[in-house]
Design an enzyme around this catalytic site. Structure first.
Site, short mmCIF file in Angstrom:
data_model
loop_
_atom_site.label_atom_id
_atom_site.label_comp_id
_atom_site.label_asym_id
_atom_site.label_seq_id
_atom_site.Cartn_x
_atom_site.Cartn_y
_atom_site.Cartn_z
N HIS A 132 97.11 78.38 35.90
CA HIS A 132 96.08 77.33 35.79
C HIS A 132 95.09 77.72 34.70
CE1 HIS A 132 92.02 75.76 37.11
NE2 HIS A 132 92.70 74.64 36.99
N ASN A 133 94.74 76.75 33.84
CA ASN A 133 93.82 77.05 32.72
C ASN A 133 94.22 78.38 32.07
OD1 ASN A 133 92.50 74.69 33.26
ND2 ASN A 133 90.68 75.64 34.15
N GLU A 162 99.27 76.06 31.09
CA GLU A 162 98.43 74.87 31.01
C GLU A 162 97.42 75.01 29.87
OE1 GLU A 162 95.50 72.12 33.78
OE2 GLU A 162 95.52 74.29 34.08
N ASP A 164 94.21 72.73 28.06
CA ASP A 164 93.34 71.55 28.04
C ASP A 164 93.00 71.22 26.59
OD1 ASP A 164 93.36 71.58 30.74
OD2 ASP A 164 91.32 72.29 31.02
N HIS A 178 87.86 74.66 28.61
CA HIS A 178 87.63 73.98 29.89
C HIS A 178 86.49 73.00 29.71
CE1 HIS A 178 87.04 74.37 34.53
NE2 HIS A 178 87.72 73.29 34.19
N GLU A 212 96.65 68.97 29.43
CA GLU A 212 95.62 68.10 29.99
C GLU A 212 94.96 67.45 28.78
OE1 GLU A 212 94.84 67.28 33.15
OE2 GLU A 212 96.63 68.40 33.74
#
Length: 577
Positions: A132-133, A162, A164, A178, A212
């Site tokens: 995640h991230n 992942e 973003d 983030h 994302e």
């Protein structure tokens, strides 16, 4: 302050002195590691006149350790002999008890079987090692974004990264960070280059990049060119991915990189409505769950930009709007759905079987809730027991939940893909699927006998655990699995001993052994304050080897200690009455 005194005479035992005050020292004898009485008993049962021949060792490996008869075990026995020949405890006719004990504590006697799962099923049939991230090096609010975090994850075997995507201040380039926080940014191109360089460092099985996406359509076109230029032929580009009825297998995708994100809005809206979208449209009348369509003339200038970006997407993703039950309806096109840990917990209370059925064909990604600002993690079992393939974790975090994640993915050779148990994939003649809340009979009992431990004196300073005496060790042995299987037990504390011998056995009844993880942690007890950490490991029960095994321990970061290990015997009782 400590000092260690050694004497030249073989009959003298080394001593360790702990300085308590200016005029007083405590003295402790330092014993060498020697086989416990129970190990000597096993050796005597498989040796003749104090010597274990090659044939005797073969019999021990087959009968006691549970290895298969045949050439492979013969070669293993020969490898054991060869590894001990240079030692003065080895005798030409075979192994003395000290050599046998040395083998039992060696890396040749690890706890996990070399099991390789069938990789020819669709992606939805596997758990995937997911971060995640992936770009964050610390907390979720103010830490740095850096390619080093991505590289570290890939080196550990992570298969889902992942990123973003956000526009820069001028709107002409793409940054990774983030959003809505004080975390720093890193440009997308270095992230993609890092992924290309390290994607197959730990495994040849495919890497999935989840975007994302918070960028404009012109920037989507720019991202499409970046991805195409950097990955080239290793990028998986299926024809008509929006109509994919079944995901390819990891074997088919070996050496490939896949992109997963939400398709551009225009093309998604112009396509045919899927079954669950139509159901939602009919039932939900609120405008907040509807898409505001634009005239074709308003979109025309954006079509060319989005076409190429859409072509990159091999796994279509979505976030549910409206009632989730419409998203869990089976439909022709396979897809990826993302839910927070809290959403999954809430939905599972009444729709657990719907989630299981959905994950038999589709991918479910679970991510940490937004309040985990410190990059902590949640219990991954809530996802796994419902068939969720992508249980996304903060790899830069810590804690026992991350250790469970690492333990799960030590299975299948550490390739980052673990075949889901058949119970999560089967459909009964009555069209019923696995119910995570249903009671089940005990399928297996795992018996764990903790003999002893060694190696701390080599890997730690003399006063690391206690300024005034050798350490006081005890072992926590536990199962983490479905709720009814979860259990933990403790050995007694062995005081003032660098080489503790416990010789204690524990039993763990298991209803779903395929999902069970064995978690072992050594604690140095401080009777006047906080206990110290003496090592840990987590192992998939499904791949434990029966017999006496050397279990190496790891530090807080999950890295192996050089010397610290436990000697443990594992025994399985299947289908107990």
């Amino acid at each position: 302050m400590t000092t260690t005194t050694r004497h030249s005479s073989r009959n003298k035992i080394p001593k360790q002195h702990f300085k308590v005050c200016f005029c007083f020292k405590r003295m402790f004898r330092l014993k060498a590691a020697e086989p416990p009485e129970e190990i000597e008993g096993v050796f005597n049962a498989y040796s003749k006149n104090g010597i274990m021949s090659m044939d005797d060792l073969y019999d021990f490996l087959v009968e006691f350790q549970g290895e298969d008869e045949g050439d492979a075990t013969n070669k293993h026995a020969q490898a054991i002999f060869d590894s001990l020949k240079h030692l003065n405890i080895f005798q030409r006719k075979g192994l003395h008890v000290d050599a046998f004990f040395r083998y039992l504590l060696s890396d040749l006697n690890g706890p996990l079987a070399e099991v390789h799962h069938d990789m020819n099923f669709p992606l939805a049939h596997y758990f995937l090692y997911t971060s995640h991230n992936s770009y964050l090096t610390g907390n979720q609010v103010s830490s740095a974004s850096n390619t080093s975090a991505i590289i570290n994850a890939l080196k550990k075997g992570v298969r889902v990264i992942e990123l973003d995507l956000w526009p820069n201040s001028r709107g002409d380039d793409v940054l990774v960070h983030h959003g809505g926080t004080l975390t720093s940014s890193v440009k997308l191109i270095p992230c993609l280059n890092a992924i290309k360089e390290y994607a197959f460092f730990a495994s040849l099985y495919p890497v999935i990049i989840t975007f994302e996406d918070h960028i404009t359509r012109p920037l989507q076109a720019k991202v499409a060119k970046m991805v195409d230029d950097i990955f080239g032929d290793i990028l998986y580009r299926p024809e008509h991915s929006q109509q994919m009825r079944e995901f390819p297998s990891p074997e088919q995708l070996k050496g490939k990189i896949l992109i997963s994100t939400k398709p551009p809005e225009y093309l998604e809206n112009q396509g045919q409505r899927t079954q669950e979208e139509e159901a939602q449209r009919l039932e939900d009348k609120d405008d907040e769950f509807r898409v505001n369509y634009k005239d074709d003339s308003d979109w025309q200038n954006e079509v060319d930009d989005t076409l190429e970006y859409r072509d990159l997407i091999s796994i279509h993703a979505g976030k549910p709007k409206g009632k989730l039950k419409h998203w869990l309806i089976d439909h022709d096109q396979v897809r990826r759905l993302s839910l927070s840990e809290q959403e999954v917990e809430d939905i599972a209370k009444n729709h657990g079987t719907d989630i299981v059925r959905f994950t038999q064909r589709n991918l479910l990604r679970i991510y940490p809730k937004g309040t985990r600002l410190d990059s902590s993690n949640y219990d991954p079992m809530i996802g796994w027991m419902h068939g969720a393939q992508m249980v996304a974790f903060n790899m830069q975090g810590g804690g026992h939940f991350l250790r469970y994640m690492e333990g799960m993915f030590r299975a299948n050779g550490g390739c980052g893909y673990v075949k889901k148990p058949d119970i999560l994939l089967n459909i009964s003649p009555n069209n019923e699927v696995f119910d995570p809340r249903a009671a089940r009979p005990i399928q297996q009992i795992l018996q764990v006998l903790v003999y002893m431990g060694d190696g701390w004196r080599s890997d730690f300073r003399p006063t690391h655990f206690d300024f005034y005496s050798p350490p006081d060790f005890r072992v926590k042995v536990g199962i983490h699995g479905v709720p009814v299987d979860t259990n933990r037990q403790y050995t007694r504390t062995i005081e003032d001993d660098w080489i503790p011998v416990w010789n204690e056995e524990f039993s763990f009844p298991l209803t779903i052994p395929e999902l069970a993880l064995l978690y072992i942690k050594v604690i140095e007890r401080d009777f006047s304050g906080r206990h110290d950490f003496g090592g840990q490991t987590c192992l998939p029960v499904s791949q434990l080897r029966q017999g006496i095994r050397a279990v190496r321990l790891r530090n807080h970061k999950g890295e192996l200690y050089k010397s610290v290990r436990l000697l443990i015997q594992f025994h399985f009782i299947d289908n107990p009455a």
